[in-house]
Every structure is written in C-alpha cells, then in structure tokens.
Enzyme design. Structure first.
Site, PDB file in Angstrom:
ATOM      1  N   ASN A 137       0.838  -1.191   0.000  1.00  0.00           N
ATOM      2  CA  ASN A 137       0.000   0.000   0.000  1.00  0.00           C
ATOM      3  C   ASN A 137       0.878   1.248   0.000  1.00  0.00           C
ATOM      4  OD1 ASN A 137      -2.321   1.584   0.122  1.00  0.00           O
ATOM      5  ND2 ASN A 137      -3.157   0.533   1.924  1.00  0.00           N
ATOM      6  N   PHE A 138       0.238   2.410  -0.149  1.00  0.00           N
ATOM      7  CA  PHE A 138       0.903   3.712  -0.038  1.00  0.00           C
ATOM      8  C   PHE A 138       2.052   3.912  -1.020  1.00  0.00           C
ATOM      9  CE2 PHE A 138      -1.792   4.698   3.364  1.00  0.00           C
ATOM     10  CZ  PHE A 138      -1.809   3.659   4.294  1.00  0.00           C
ATOM     11  N   LEU A 139       1.952   3.315  -2.212  1.00  0.00           N
ATOM     12  CA  LEU A 139       2.958   3.584  -3.252  1.00  0.00           C
ATOM     13  C   LEU A 139       2.774   5.033  -3.693  1.00  0.00           C
ATOM     14  CD1 LEU A 139       5.112   3.069  -5.391  1.00  0.00           C
ATOM     15  CD2 LEU A 139       3.338   1.989  -6.807  1.00  0.00           C
ATOM     16  N   THR A 173      -4.488  -2.883  -4.065  1.00  0.00           N
ATOM     17  CA  THR A 173      -5.587  -2.298  -4.833  1.00  0.00           C
ATOM     18  C   THR A 173      -5.036  -1.135  -5.647  1.00  0.00           C
ATOM     19  OG1 THR A 173      -6.147  -0.739  -3.085  1.00  0.00           O
ATOM     20  CG2 THR A 173      -7.339  -2.840  -3.082  1.00  0.00           C
ATOM     21  N   LEU A 389      -6.786  -0.388   3.410  1.00  0.00           N
ATOM     22  CA  LEU A 389      -6.871   0.992   3.889  1.00  0.00           C
ATOM     23  C   LEU A 389      -6.474   1.966   2.787  1.00  0.00           C
ATOM     24  CD1 LEU A 389      -5.220   0.329   7.328  1.00  0.00           C
ATOM     25  CD2 LEU A 389      -7.667   0.490   6.775  1.00  0.00           C
TER      26      LEU A 389
HETATM   27  C1  LIG Z   1     -12.843  11.970  -1.938  1.00  0.00           C
HETATM   28  O1  LIG Z   1     -11.446  12.052  -2.021  1.00  0.00           O
HETATM   29  C2  LIG Z   1     -10.801  11.174  -2.848  1.00  0.00           C
HETATM   30  C3  LIG Z   1      -9.410  11.268  -2.880  1.00  0.00           C
HETATM   31  C4  LIG Z   1      -8.690  10.415  -3.713  1.00  0.00           C
HETATM   32  C5  LIG Z   1      -9.342   9.461  -4.521  1.00  0.00           C
HETATM   33  C6  LIG Z   1     -10.736   9.374  -4.470  1.00  0.00           C
HETATM   34  C7  LIG Z   1     -11.466   8.364  -5.323  1.00  0.00           C
HETATM   35  C8  LIG Z   1     -11.011   6.986  -4.927  1.00  0.00           C
HETATM   36  N1  LIG Z   1     -10.051   6.435  -5.529  1.00  0.00           N
HETATM   37  N2  LIG Z   1     -11.681   6.353  -3.877  1.00  0.00           N
HETATM   38  C9  LIG Z   1     -11.335   5.089  -3.464  1.00  0.00           C
HETATM   39  O2  LIG Z   1     -10.382   4.475  -3.906  1.00  0.00           O
HETATM   40  C10 LIG Z   1     -12.224   4.476  -2.440  1.00  0.00           C
HETATM   41  C11 LIG Z   1     -13.599   4.638  -2.505  1.00  0.00           C
HETATM   42  C12 LIG Z   1     -14.392   3.988  -1.543  1.00  0.00           C
HETATM   43  C13 LIG Z   1     -13.804   3.194  -0.562  1.00  0.00           C
HETATM   44  N3  LIG Z   1     -12.440   3.054  -0.498  1.00  0.00           N
HETATM   45  C14 LIG Z   1     -11.673   3.678  -1.413  1.00  0.00           C
HETATM   46  O3  LIG Z   1     -10.314   3.534  -1.359  1.00  0.00           O
HETATM   47  C15 LIG Z   1      -9.773   3.127  -0.100  1.00  0.00           C
HETATM   48  C16 LIG Z   1      -9.206   1.726  -0.274  1.00  0.00           C
HETATM   49  C17 LIG Z   1      -7.985   1.741  -1.186  1.00  0.00           C
HETATM   50  N4  LIG Z   1      -6.979   2.699  -0.717  1.00  0.00           N
HETATM   51  C18 LIG Z   1      -7.521   4.076  -0.641  1.00  0.00           C
HETATM   52  C19 LIG Z   1      -8.703   4.132   0.318  1.00  0.00           C
HETATM   53  C20 LIG Z   1     -11.477  10.231  -3.636  1.00  0.00           C
END
Ligand SMILES: COc1cccc(CC(=N)NC(=O)c2cccnc2OC2CCNCC2)c1
Length: 389
Positions: A137-139, A173, A389
């Site tokens: 994670n966190f790449l 992910t 996460l």
């Molecule tokens: C609202 O602020 C954001 C800032 C950066 C990206 C995104 C869209 C997005 N990429 N959302 C998700 O990946 C996401 C949407 C719903 C639930 N978990 C999620 O990602 C989690 C799990 C993977 N690591 C990031 C946090 C939204």
C-alpha cells in the site's frame, strides 16, 4: 507498450484470462532464501533507499507531508487522500510488522523524502487455503519525479524484501486497470453534509433538486435505533474475533484475523477507527458489530473548505440485527461525529444496503489484485471479504 512492467511479473496476464487449463494458486514457486537477491535494487544515481520508522515523529511527519502533497487524487483532481499521522502508524504497525517493509527514497544530497511504498503481513484465506501474504500500500512518487520509472523499481524492492521473509504472495488495490484484477469494485458515497459536498463539488444538485430538498433527503435521526449498541471495548475482542472469523468464512478471499489482530484493527482509536458492538440486553452476548475508518481528503482548491471528512466502511457483521439497520446506525454515528460523507465498496454484503440507505454510486472503480496467485475466475465483489486501507 502498455504494462511493460506488469508483463514481466508473476501476475495473471490479460492473455491468460479464460485459459482454464492454468491451475489456480501460486504462479511461481518459492525460492530458497539464498537465491533471493541479497542487495537492494539500483536506484537512479541521485537517490538512495531509506527505511521509515513510523514511531519516529519526525519520519512519520515526512511520510505524512509526502503523501499529503503527492498521493492519490480523484479522477477530477478535486481531492487528494490526506491520511493522518496516527492513521499511518495504525496502518503500518499491526502485530508482526516488518520495519524493513516501510521503504522510502531520499535525494542523496538534500535527504528529502521523495517516494514511499509499504508492506504489512497478513494471513489471507483463499477458498480453504490460508496463505501468508503481504498487503502492499501507499505507493507514492513525488509529482516532480513521475515517469522516471521509479514505481517499478520500488515495487521490485518491496517484493524482494517480502521474499526475504519467505512470503511469496501479496494483495494490493489500485484505481487503475492493471493485469489482472481478482475483483472490480464500485465505490459508493452516502451524503451526510449535503451543503458542504455541493459547495466543494463532490456532489451536484440533481435537476429537480434544490439545496433544501437535498438537506431534507439526506437528513438522519439524531440518535441510533439499535438497543444495546455501544462502543467496542477491549473485553469484546474475543467475541468480535469469533463473529468476524465466522462471518468472513463465507467469502472466497478474506483475511484470517486472530484476537491480537482484531484488537489492533478494530479497537476504537480516535480519528482512526470507530467500532461499535451490539450487546444483547438479556443474554449480554455480542451479536453484531459495525466499524468504519477515518480517511479525510484535502480539497484542492476551494475558498471555504480545505478538508473533506470521510468515513470508510470497514468490517460489519450482522447475526441478529439486520445489516440495513446496523448500517443506518453507522450513518447516524458518522453524522454525529461531523463526517461529511460515508464511503463504501460493493464488497461483502454491502450491496444490500447501498441503494436503500441512499448511497450514490461513485464514478470510479477500485480494482483488487493478488501478486503471484492465480484465480481461475475473477470474483464478484460479493465474494470478497477484504477491505484495504
Ligand atoms: C474523496 O477524495 C478522494 C481522494 C482520492 C481518490 C478518491 C477516489 C477513490 N479512488 N476512492 C477510493 O479508492 C475508495 C472509494 C471507496 C472506498 N475506499 C476507497 O479507497 C480506499 C481503499 C484503497 N486505498 C484508498 C482508500 C477520492
């Protein structure tokens, strides 16, 4: 050209999708540790590897600043994840963590931290096999160092260090399609603070929707409805572990958490993770629980707001109270705690409450991947019991 790097890796390749003659399971066999490359991969000359001790407030702050300015943004570049320092320490210090898997890249001259990648170890069950894996994670590569092909060497380096601990599989992910997803998840958002979400461009007012109608539509009760719902405490860990192990056994891929891990991942920590149990009033037993984690986002250019307060659905187990009711109480608690939005993926049984509780579908996908482990077929999100996460 596409996926030049991933075509060299032991991951499901697009050309192999549907080839049912390939066996399910590890793609490459483990090697003797003496055959694992002993020295770090080469970085471009100006840069050096470093290990990040997240217990050090100074180093944790450097990681926080790097991620705050350079980590994942939404597709419209309106928001950027803003993981807090206490969240990063929680995410990276589960029981049995390896500090050597918290890898940074510094500029040799200035010592500035310009890239990061992490792994933590997890016992993952795939069907009825429990496989030791890493969760990567966190790449993050500083915006000014993009397309210098740093990410492939960072992925190879964290993989090398994971191999040195005799672990040969990983889970990760991404919001982008790579070879080859084990699951493609949709993300959903439940509006809690419609006025702010509309102000910052997270949500748009529908054609026939006025602001006052939006406020009314998303209004929630001031208090929860489930009798016996209370914050999780240390004494609940054994019961929650039993509930979670049993619940996750129905999914094809899921973590196999023991008590110590449940204590780490689910005991409430302010501004990091919230967990609530349902204690039956007559039997005193724990019958259900809900949890969500706190992951704010920076709002990239808005005069009135700088932070979006977002809660993310984590692990929820229903055995007596309907999941719909539990999750409605989770929304009420999140609203009480001044969150602006509650996010969820369509994994596990989440689909059963998303529409009914007025979640709106997000405009992106979250892809789950396994490294060096082939599944004969991609999973439906409802067959996945894993939240990263
Ligand atoms: C609202 O602020 C954001 C800032 C950066 C990206 C995104 C869209 C997005 N990429 N959302 C998700 O990946 C996401 C949407 C719903 C639930 N978990 C999620 O990602 C989690 C799990 C993977 N690591 C990031 C946090 C939204």
């Amino acid at each position: 050209k596409q996926h030049k790097f991933w075509e060299t890796q032991p991951v499901g390749q697009f050309k192999d999708v549907g080839n049912s003659s390939l066996p399910e399971g590890p793609i490459e066999l483990p090697k003797p540790l003496s055959e694992v490359k002993q020295e770090p991969y080469n970085l471009p000359n100006l840069y050096e590897w470093t290990v990040c001790d997240m217990e050090s407030d100074e180093i944790c702050n450097e990681v926080y600043v790097l991620l705050t300015n350079n980590y994942v943004e939404d597709d419209d570049n309106l928001f950027r994840f803003n993981y807090s320092k206490e969240f990063l320490r929680w995410a990276l210090h589960p029981p049995g963590y390896f500090q050597s898997w918290h890898i940074g890249v510094r500029v040799k001259s200035s010592k500035k931290l310009v890239a990061f990648i992490t792994g933590i170890s997890v016992k993952m069950r795939v069907r009825d096999e429990v496989v030791k894996m890493a969760e990567v994670n966190f790449l993050c590569v500083h915006k000014k160092l993009r397309s210098k092909r740093l990410a492939p060497v960072m992925i190879k380096e964290v993989t090398r260090r994971i191999h040195l601990e005799n672990i040969w599989q990983a889970a990760y992910t991404a919001g982008v399609l790579l070879p080859t997803p084990v699951t493609t998840c949709q993300y959903w958002h439940r509006t809690l603070n419609p006025k702010k979400l509309i102000d910052v461009g997270f949500s748009r007012l529908g054609d026939r929707m006025t602001m006052s109608r939006a406020i009314k539509l998303y209004k929630l009760p001031n208090s929860t409805s489930t009798p016996g719902l209370r914050k999780m405490e240390l004494r609940d860990v054994p019961a929650v572990t039993r509930l979670l192990k049993n619940y996750l056994s129905q999914f094809i891929v899921a973590p196999d958490f023991d008590d110590i891990e449940v204590e780490h991942w689910l005991l409430p920590q302010e501004n990091v993770v919230d967990s609530y149990v349902v204690e039956s009033e007559d039997t005193r037993e724990i019958t259900d629980f809900i949890s969500f984690y706190t992951l704010p986002s920076s709002i990239l250019n808005n005069q009135n707001h700088s932070i979006l307060k977002a809660a993310y659905s984590f692990y929820n187990v229903s055995t007596r109270i309907p999941l719909l009711q539990l999750m409605n109480d989770a929304l009420i608690i999140a609203k009480q705690k001044d969150f602006d939005v509650f996010n969820a993926l369509d994994v596990m049984e989440n689909e059963c409450f998303l529409k009914e509780l007025k979640f709106g579908q997000g405009d992106g996908q979250l892809y789950y991947y396994l490294y060096n482990y082939r599944l004969s077929n991609a999973l439906k999100p409802s067959e996945l019991g894993l939240v990263l996460l």
